[in-house]
Scaffold this motif. Sequence first.
Motif, PDB file in Angstrom:
ATOM      1  N   GLY A  91     -51.680  18.403 -13.713  1.00  0.00           N
ATOM      2  CA  GLY A  91     -50.556  18.310 -12.789  1.00  0.00           C
ATOM      3  C   GLY A  91     -50.258  19.641 -12.131  1.00  0.00           C
ATOM      4  N   TYR A  92     -50.340  20.708 -12.899  1.00  0.00           N
ATOM      5  CA  TYR A  92     -50.102  22.058 -12.374  1.00  0.00           C
ATOM      6  C   TYR A  92     -51.141  22.410 -11.314  1.00  0.00           C
ATOM      7  CZ  TYR A  92     -48.936  27.072 -12.633  1.00  0.00           C
ATOM      8  OH  TYR A  92     -48.531  28.353 -12.336  1.00  0.00           O
ATOM      9  N   ALA A  93     -52.400  22.058 -11.589  1.00  0.00           N
ATOM     10  CA  ALA A  93     -53.484  22.379 -10.655  1.00  0.00           C
ATOM     11  C   ALA A  93     -53.328  21.637  -9.335  1.00  0.00           C
ATOM     12  CB  ALA A  93     -54.827  22.045 -11.305  1.00  0.00           C
ATOM     13  N   ILE A  94     -52.877  20.373  -9.401  1.00  0.00           N
ATOM     14  CA  ILE A  94     -52.705  19.588  -8.177  1.00  0.00           C
ATOM     15  C   ILE A  94     -51.616  20.198  -7.304  1.00  0.00           C
ATOM     16  CG2 ILE A  94     -51.911  17.363  -7.285  1.00  0.00           C
ATOM     17  CD1 ILE A  94     -53.330  16.060  -9.681  1.00  0.00           C
ATOM     18  N   VAL A  95     -50.460  20.520  -7.898  1.00  0.00           N
ATOM     19  CA  VAL A  95     -49.363  21.114  -7.126  1.00  0.00           C
ATOM     20  C   VAL A  95     -49.787  22.471  -6.571  1.00  0.00           C
ATOM     21  CG1 VAL A  95     -46.990  21.978  -7.229  1.00  0.00           C
ATOM     22  CG2 VAL A  95     -47.601  19.860  -8.407  1.00  0.00           C
ATOM     23  N   SER A  96     -50.513  23.242  -7.362  1.00  0.00           N
ATOM     24  CA  SER A  96     -51.000  24.539  -6.901  1.00  0.00           C
ATOM     25  C   SER A  96     -51.905  24.378  -5.682  1.00  0.00           C
ATOM     26  CB  SER A  96     -51.768  25.233  -8.035  1.00  0.00           C
ATOM     27  OG  SER A  96     -52.335  26.438  -7.584  1.00  0.00           O
ATOM     28  N   ALA A  97     -52.765  23.353  -5.707  1.00  0.00           N
ATOM     29  CA  ALA A  97     -53.676  23.117  -4.583  1.00  0.00           C
ATOM     30  C   ALA A  97     -52.906  22.715  -3.327  1.00  0.00           C
ATOM     31  CB  ALA A  97     -54.692  22.041  -4.956  1.00  0.00           C
ATOM     32  N   ILE A  98     -51.877  21.868  -3.486  1.00  0.00           N
ATOM     33  CA  ILE A  98     -51.082  21.442  -2.328  1.00  0.00           C
ATOM     34  C   ILE A  98     -50.368  22.627  -1.702  1.00  0.00           C
ATOM     35  CG2 ILE A  98     -49.096  20.061  -1.609  1.00  0.00           C
ATOM     36  CD1 ILE A  98     -49.886  18.018  -3.758  1.00  0.00           C
ATOM     37  N   ILE A  99     -49.762  23.462  -2.539  1.00  0.00           N
ATOM     38  CA  ILE A  99     -49.038  24.633  -2.020  1.00  0.00           C
ATOM     39  C   ILE A  99     -50.001  25.597  -1.335  1.00  0.00           C
ATOM     40  CG2 ILE A  99     -47.684  26.663  -2.691  1.00  0.00           C
ATOM     41  CD1 ILE A  99     -46.407  24.945  -4.883  1.00  0.00           C
ATOM     42  N   GLY A 100     -51.169  25.799  -1.938  1.00  0.00           N
ATOM     43  CA  GLY A 100     -52.160  26.682  -1.337  1.00  0.00           C
ATOM     44  C   GLY A 100     -52.632  26.168   0.012  1.00  0.00           C
ATOM     45  N   LEU A 101     -52.863  24.849   0.106  1.00  0.00           N
ATOM     46  CA  LEU A 101     -53.281  24.240   1.358  1.00  0.00           C
ATOM     47  C   LEU A 101     -52.219  24.441   2.435  1.00  0.00           C
ATOM     48  CD1 LEU A 101     -54.916  22.247   3.175  1.00  0.00           C
ATOM     49  CD2 LEU A 101     -53.705  20.392   2.008  1.00  0.00           C
ATOM     50  N   ALA A 102     -50.965  24.148   2.089  1.00  0.00           N
ATOM     51  CA  ALA A 102     -49.874  24.266   3.064  1.00  0.00           C
ATOM     52  C   ALA A 102     -49.718  25.706   3.539  1.00  0.00           C
ATOM     53  CB  ALA A 102     -48.571  23.760   2.454  1.00  0.00           C
ATOM     54  N   HIS A 103     -49.762  26.657   2.621  1.00  0.00           N
ATOM     55  CA  HIS A 103     -49.593  28.058   3.000  1.00  0.00           C
ATOM     56  C   HIS A 103     -50.741  28.526   3.888  1.00  0.00           C
ATOM     57  CE1 HIS A 103     -46.641  29.067  -0.513  1.00  0.00           C
ATOM     58  NE2 HIS A 103     -46.085  28.344   0.444  1.00  0.00           N
ATOM     59  N   THR A 104     -51.936  28.027   3.628  1.00  0.00           N
ATOM     60  CA  THR A 104     -53.075  28.372   4.478  1.00  0.00           C
ATOM     61  C   THR A 104     -52.851  27.898   5.909  1.00  0.00           C
ATOM     62  OG1 THR A 104     -54.593  28.238   2.597  1.00  0.00           O
ATOM     63  CG2 THR A 104     -55.558  28.077   4.794  1.00  0.00           C
ATOM     64  N   LEU A 105     -52.177  26.754   6.050  1.00  0.00           N
ATOM     65  CA  LEU A 105     -51.884  26.196   7.366  1.00  0.00           C
ATOM     66  C   LEU A 105     -50.542  26.679   7.913  1.00  0.00           C
ATOM     67  CD1 LEU A 105     -53.075  22.521   6.734  1.00  0.00           C
ATOM     68  CD2 LEU A 105     -54.258  24.289   8.036  1.00  0.00           C
ATOM     69  N   LYS A 106     -49.997  27.726   7.279  1.00  0.00           N
ATOM     70  CA  LYS A 106     -48.734  28.338   7.733  1.00  0.00           C
ATOM     71  C   LYS A 106     -47.560  27.363   7.652  1.00  0.00           C
ATOM     72  CE  LYS A 106     -51.273  31.853   8.875  1.00  0.00           C
ATOM     73  NZ  LYS A 106     -51.399  33.000   7.924  1.00  0.00           N
ATOM     74  N   MET A 107     -47.550  26.523   6.636  1.00  0.00           N
ATOM     75  CA  MET A 107     -46.477  25.560   6.439  1.00  0.00           C
ATOM     76  C   MET A 107     -45.663  25.923   5.208  1.00  0.00           C
ATOM     77  SD  MET A 107     -48.713  22.076   7.065  1.00  0.00           S
ATOM     78  CE  MET A 107     -47.332  20.974   6.819  1.00  0.00           C
ATOM     79  N   GLN A 108     -44.359  25.654   5.274  1.00  0.00           N
ATOM     80  CA  GLN A 108     -43.513  25.805   4.101  1.00  0.00           C
ATOM     81  C   GLN A 108     -43.669  24.572   3.204  1.00  0.00           C
ATOM     82  OE1 GLN A 108     -39.555  26.180   5.620  1.00  0.00           O
ATOM     83  NE2 GLN A 108     -39.849  28.276   6.372  1.00  0.00           N
ATOM     84  N   VAL A 109     -43.400  24.756   1.927  1.00  0.00           N
ATOM     85  CA  VAL A 109     -43.512  23.655   0.968  1.00  0.00           C
ATOM     86  C   VAL A 109     -42.159  23.425   0.309  1.00  0.00           C
ATOM     87  CG1 VAL A 109     -44.678  22.769  -1.085  1.00  0.00           C
ATOM     88  CG2 VAL A 109     -45.917  24.235   0.515  1.00  0.00           C
ATOM     89  N   VAL A 110     -41.736  22.156   0.295  1.00  0.00           N
ATOM     90  CA  VAL A 110     -40.503  21.759  -0.388  1.00  0.00           C
ATOM     91  C   VAL A 110     -40.885  20.778  -1.493  1.00  0.00           C
ATOM     92  CG1 VAL A 110     -38.219  20.712  -0.160  1.00  0.00           C
ATOM     93  CG2 VAL A 110     -39.211  21.982   1.762  1.00  0.00           C
ATOM     94  N   ALA A 111     -40.463  21.063  -2.714  1.00  0.00           N
ATOM     95  CA  ALA A 111     -40.728  20.160  -3.838  1.00  0.00           C
ATOM     96  C   ALA A 111     -39.516  19.265  -4.053  1.00  0.00           C
ATOM     97  CB  ALA A 111     -41.034  20.954  -5.105  1.00  0.00           C
ATOM     98  N   GLU A 112     -39.732  17.951  -3.969  1.00  0.00           N
ATOM     99  CA  GLU A 112     -38.646  16.987  -4.181  1.00  0.00           C
ATOM    100  C   GLU A 112     -38.567  16.589  -5.652  1.00  0.00           C
ATOM    101  OE1 GLU A 112     -38.091  14.098  -0.554  1.00  0.00           O
ATOM    102  OE2 GLU A 112     -40.180  14.034  -1.178  1.00  0.00           O
ATOM    103  N   GLY A 113     -37.401  16.100  -6.045  1.00  0.00           N
ATOM    104  CA  GLY A 113     -37.243  15.504  -7.374  1.00  0.00           C
ATOM    105  C   GLY A 113     -37.310  16.486  -8.523  1.00  0.00           C
ATOM    106  N   VAL A 114     -36.825  17.712  -8.318  1.00  0.00           N
ATOM    107  CA  VAL A 114     -36.816  18.705  -9.406  1.00  0.00           C
ATOM    108  C   VAL A 114     -35.690  18.346 -10.375  1.00  0.00           C
ATOM    109  CG1 VAL A 114     -36.597  21.138 -10.000  1.00  0.00           C
ATOM    110  CG2 VAL A 114     -37.726  20.466  -7.862  1.00  0.00           C
ATOM    111  N   GLU A 115     -36.062  18.032 -11.605  1.00  0.00           N
ATOM    112  CA  GLU A 115     -35.067  17.551 -12.566  1.00  0.00           C
ATOM    113  C   GLU A 115     -35.051  18.323 -13.868  1.00  0.00           C
ATOM    114  OE1 GLU A 115     -35.944  13.429 -13.026  1.00  0.00           O
ATOM    115  OE2 GLU A 115     -35.224  12.869 -11.025  1.00  0.00           O
ATOM    116  N   THR A 116     -36.021  19.208 -14.101  1.00  0.00           N
ATOM    117  CA  THR A 116     -36.054  19.967 -15.357  1.00  0.00           C
ATOM    118  C   THR A 116     -36.266  21.453 -15.077  1.00  0.00           C
ATOM    119  OG1 THR A 116     -38.460  19.803 -15.695  1.00  0.00           O
ATOM    120  CG2 THR A 116     -37.115  17.962 -16.480  1.00  0.00           C
TER     121      THR A 116
END
Length: 503
Positions: free
Chosen positions: A437-462
Motif C-alpha cells: 500500500g505504501y509503494a502504491i501511494v508513493s508511486a502515485i505521488i511521484g507520478l503527479a509531482h513529475t507532471l507538476k501536479m499537487q496531490v491531495v489524499a482523501e479519507g485520512v482517518e488515522t
Amino acid sequence: MVTSTLDSLLVAAPTFVARAFLPDRDRYVVMFTILVIALTLTIYILAYWHKRDRLKLTSSLNEARRRLSMLASTDVLTSLPNREDIFRRVQNEIDRALATTSNLHVVYLNLDSFKAFNDSYGVAIGDSLLRALGARMASVAPPGCVVGRIGGDEFVIVMPHSTSGRVLEFAQMLVTNTRQGIRVDTGDLLRITLSIGLASAPRDGDTADVLLKNASCAMSVIKSAGGNGCRHYSQEMQTSPLRRLQIQHALQDALESDGFRLHFQPKFGGDDRLIRGAEALIRWTHHDLGVVPPLEFIPIAESVGLINQIGNWVIRQACLQIRQWDREGLPPVRLAVNLSPRQLKQPGLVQVVKSIVKNHGVDANRLMFEITEAVAIEDSEETSASIKEFQAMGFDIAIDDFGTGYSSLAYLQRFRARQLKIDRFFTRGLDDHGTEGYAIVSAIIGLAHTLKMQVVAEGVETRSQLEKLRELQCDQVQGYLLGKPMDAKEFELFVRNHVPEPA
C-alpha cells in the motif's frame, strides 16, 4: 443359454437325419420338436435384441437428461452458469457462510453503453464481445470463484472466502483490464468500461435475491455517476419506488425554496497542517424525508434533468460564501466544487459559470472544479472542450477518485490538472496493505509531482496514515482525523481558531 440351445441342436441333428426316412407319425414328432426348438431359439434371440436396445435407450435417455440439466443451468451464449444456476450457487454459499460465520462476496457487472455499442457494431459483434468478456473474467477470477451471466450484458462473480479489500482490488483490476481492450471474433480490439456493484453476505443480504438485488443497486449508482468504476453497496443506496417519487417531487421544491445547504471540509497542507482550502459539499434535510444523502438524491436529480440546476446552485452558493467570508475578514479560502458527468455535458456550462462568478465578483483562482477520473478518461468532445475552456478562464481542475478507474498517463497529460486526489481506498491501504500500500501511494505521488501536479489524499482517518503521507511528501490531506464537513458558521469558527500542529 443361446449357446446351450445351439449345442442341443447339433446333438439332435444326426438323429433327425437318421429318422428322416421314418414313418409319417415319427416324422411329425421330429418336425414338432424342431419347431419348438426353433421357436425357443427365436425367443432367446429376440430377448437378447430387446435387452440390447433397452440398454441403448437407457443410455440415450441418461445423455438427454444430462444435456437438459446442462441447458437448464448454462447460458447458451457464453457457456457460463446462467441466472438460475447463479442464484442457486449464491444461496448455497450464503447458507454455508451463515453456518460457518464466514463471508461471501458477489461482484455484479454491467457494460457501459452496451445498447449504443450494439446499435453501432451489430448484434453479432455484441454477442462476440459478451463471450470474450465472459471468458476474460473466468480466466482472471481467483480460484474457487464462479463467473455467471445473469442476462443481457450483466454478469455476476461469486467470491467465497475473501475479504472486502481483496474483492474491491479485484473489481478495480477488472475495470482497468477491460479498458485495455477485449478482442472479438473479427480480430478487432474493443475498449469498454464497466460499472460494478459489490455486496457481501450476510451483511448486505442473507438470501440470494436480496444480496444480488443490493449488488445490482450499487452497480446502478456507479452507472448513474458515469460508469467505469466500482462501489460497495450501502443502505443509503436503497430507495423504494415511493421514496424515489417523493424525492423527485421534493427536489424541485428544494431548488425553489432554497432547501439545500453547503457544508465545507477543510484541506490541510501535508507538511505544515495549515488550512489550504476546502471542498464544498451539498447537503439536504427535508421536513418529511429527513436527511437525504447526496448518494441517494444526486442520481435521481440526474435522471429527471435537475442536476444542472442543482450544480449551478452550488456554484452560486460557493461564490456567495466566499464573498461573505471576505467581508468578515476571514483569511482567503479556495473552494473546490464537484462537477457531475451530466453537468459537464450541459450546453454553455462554461458561460453559465463565467456569468455566475462575474456577477458575484469572485476571482477565478478562488474556485477549483473537481471531476472524477471516470469523466476525465471519457474523452468526449463536450467534456474536453469544457475543461479546456475552464482552464483558459483561470479555473483549476482537480482529478477526483484517482486510481478507481483506468489511470492513464494520456489524460493526465492532456488535461494538465492542478491537483490529483488519491481515492480513500489507497489512503486506507497505507494501514491495511503494508509495504505494498505504501509503494502504491508513493508511486502515485511521484507520478503527479513529475507532471507538476499537487496531490491531495482523501479519507485520512488515522495518525499512521497522516505520518506516512507526510513522509511521502503529499501536498495536502483531507479527512475526519483533521476536520469533518461543517456548515458555514462552524467552518468560519474552525478557521479562526485553527492552530497548526507542529510538524
